[in-house]
Design an enzyme around this catalytic site. Structure first.
Site, PDB file in Angstrom:
ATOM      1  N   ASN A 149     -26.344  23.189  35.561  1.00  0.00           N
ATOM      2  CA  ASN A 149     -26.509  21.888  36.211  1.00  0.00           C
ATOM      3  C   ASN A 149     -25.298  21.684  37.123  1.00  0.00           C
ATOM      4  OD1 ASN A 149     -26.805  19.221  36.929  1.00  0.00           O
ATOM      5  ND2 ASN A 149     -26.305  18.385  34.914  1.00  0.00           N
ATOM      6  N   LYS A 202     -24.713  19.373  39.278  1.00  0.00           N
ATOM      7  CA  LYS A 202     -24.341  17.979  39.600  1.00  0.00           C
ATOM      8  C   LYS A 202     -24.088  17.864  41.115  1.00  0.00           C
ATOM      9  CE  LYS A 202     -22.738  17.615  34.915  1.00  0.00           C
ATOM     10  NZ  LYS A 202     -21.954  16.920  33.915  1.00  0.00           N
ATOM     11  N   HIS A 246     -30.729  12.652  32.332  1.00  0.00           N
ATOM     12  CA  HIS A 246     -29.345  13.074  32.084  1.00  0.00           C
ATOM     13  C   HIS A 246     -28.497  11.829  31.820  1.00  0.00           C
ATOM     14  CE1 HIS A 246     -25.329  14.650  32.707  1.00  0.00           C
ATOM     15  NE2 HIS A 246     -25.838  15.839  32.468  1.00  0.00           N
ATOM     16  N   GLU A 267     -25.682  10.970  32.769  1.00  0.00           N
ATOM     17  CA  GLU A 267     -25.040  10.361  33.955  1.00  0.00           C
ATOM     18  C   GLU A 267     -26.034   9.472  34.699  1.00  0.00           C
ATOM     19  OE1 GLU A 267     -23.444  14.048  35.512  1.00  0.00           O
ATOM     20  OE2 GLU A 267     -22.064  14.091  33.812  1.00  0.00           O
ATOM     21  N   GLU A 289     -27.776  16.626  24.469  1.00  0.00           N
ATOM     22  CA  GLU A 289     -26.434  16.578  25.040  1.00  0.00           C
ATOM     23  C   GLU A 289     -25.697  15.365  24.483  1.00  0.00           C
ATOM     24  OE1 GLU A 289     -26.073  18.873  28.978  1.00  0.00           O
ATOM     25  OE2 GLU A 289     -26.665  16.851  29.460  1.00  0.00           O
ATOM     26  N   GLY A 307     -18.502  17.252  29.742  1.00  0.00           N
ATOM     27  CA  GLY A 307     -17.342  17.266  30.626  1.00  0.00           C
ATOM     28  C   GLY A 307     -16.037  16.925  29.918  1.00  0.00           C
ATOM     29  N   SER A 347     -19.959  20.696  27.285  1.00  0.00           N
ATOM     30  CA  SER A 347     -18.784  21.581  27.218  1.00  0.00           C
ATOM     31  C   SER A 347     -19.114  22.985  26.712  1.00  0.00           C
ATOM     32  CB  SER A 347     -17.669  20.930  26.390  1.00  0.00           C
ATOM     33  OG  SER A 347     -17.209  19.760  27.041  1.00  0.00           O
TER      34      SER A 347
HETATM   35  P1  PGA Z   1     -20.554  20.128  30.904  1.00  0.00           P
HETATM   36  O1  PGA Z   1     -21.845  19.294  31.447  1.00  0.00           O
HETATM   37  O2  PGA Z   1     -21.037  21.502  30.546  1.00  0.00           O
HETATM   38  O3  PGA Z   1     -19.606  20.121  32.071  1.00  0.00           O
HETATM   39  O4  PGA Z   1     -20.036  19.391  29.725  1.00  0.00           O
HETATM   40  C1  PGA Z   1     -23.090  19.409  30.825  1.00  0.00           C
HETATM   41  C2  PGA Z   1     -24.088  18.515  31.502  1.00  0.00           C
HETATM   42  O5  PGA Z   1     -23.716  17.421  31.962  1.00  0.00           O
HETATM   43  O6  PGA Z   1     -25.283  18.840  31.604  1.00  0.00           O
END
Ligand code: PGA
Length: 258
Positions: free
Chosen positions: A13, A15, A98, A100, A170, A176, A216
């Site tokens: 992903n 982003k 997601h 976010e 998630e 992140g 992560s």
């Molecule tokens: P990350 O993000 O691997 O940077 O923690 C995962 C995601 O937001 O799908």
């Protein structure tokens, strides 16, 4: 990894990272490195890169998709994008729900449900993200939160209609943050979700459902998640931005035809 013949799907992903030029050169570099992997390799790229990346990914293992879409087929929704447009550009899947999108853009389970319905109509494979906040986790509300997200996001859809669905667990506190869930926690939650899905949509559908872990995921922890019987894939953010780390994660089991 699952014992029941579920395919391993590893999704990057991106982003809001990578210009068109960066995206295309990434895919050209990645393709030969993942050609023989046992996993399915998905990349959720920015809208502007979908067409060019999909063209560059033809004849490779890489499947290109989007990170969001609107639920309407078309209309006066300035700044939004329709599933049919993504499909036309070469997207084969779309990430929906997601955290976010839920938190920064206030998307509700109901809105996500409408988007999933639209994605299925347009022939886009939905990857539905679910997850709890740190506060919910600490208050031991994870199970209740995830069950509500599943019930509301997948409302009014039959197992047959949901056939292409991928689920991604998630935990929001792990995204992140460099603080992933433990593989054991991921297994417990995935197994709980699969049981709940079986209870609501039937065992056959639940047994075939690919459930990814995200939050992560890095080169050094990916395989520990994949060793869990109910972890069928990974949703990778930051570590999908480098060809080196993403190809290593995708090849965690070694390659089939090196
Ligand atoms: P990350 O993000 O691997 O940077 O923690 C995962 C995601 O937001 O799908």
């Amino acid at each position: 990894m699952s014992q029941s013949n579920r395919q391993c799907v590893i999704t990057g992903n991106w982003k809001m990272y990578k210009t068109l030029e960066e995206a295309v050169s990434f895919v050209k570099e990645l393709a030969p490195l993942v050609n023989g992997t046992v996993a399915k390799v998905y990349l959720a790229v920015p809208f502007t890169a979908i067409k060019s990346v999909a063209d560059a990914a033809k004849e490779t293992k890489i499947v290109v998709g989007a990170q969001n879409m609107h639920d309407a087929s078309k209309g006066a929704f300035t700044g939004e994008i329709a599933g049919v447009m993504l499909k036309e550009a070469g997207a084969q899947f779309v990430i929906l729900g997601h955290s976010e999108r839920r938190h920064l853009f206030h998307e509700s389970n109901d809105f996500i449900n409408k988007k999933i319905k639209r994605a299925l109509i347009e022939g886009l494979q939905p990857i539905l993200c679910i997850g709890e906040t740190l506060q919910e986790n600490e208050a031991e509300q994870t199970e209740a939160v995830l069950k509500a997200q599943l019930t509301e996001c997948l409302a009014d859809l039959t197992a047959e209609e949901l056939h292409p669905l991928i689920l991604a667990y998630e935990p929001i506190w792990a995204i992140g943050s460099n603080k992933s869930a433990t593989p054991e926690l991921a297994q417990t939650v995935h197994s709980m979700c699969r049981e709940f899905v079986a209870h609501t949509w039937g065992k056959e559908f639940a047994d075939a459902l690919v459930i990814q872990y995200g939050g992560s995921v890095k080169v050094d922890n990916a395989r520990f998640f994949m060793e869990q019987p109910d972890v069928d894939g990974l949703l990778v953010g930051a570590a999908s931005l480098s060809v080196d780390s993403f190809s290593k994660i995708v090849n965690y089991q070694g390659v089939q035809n090196p």
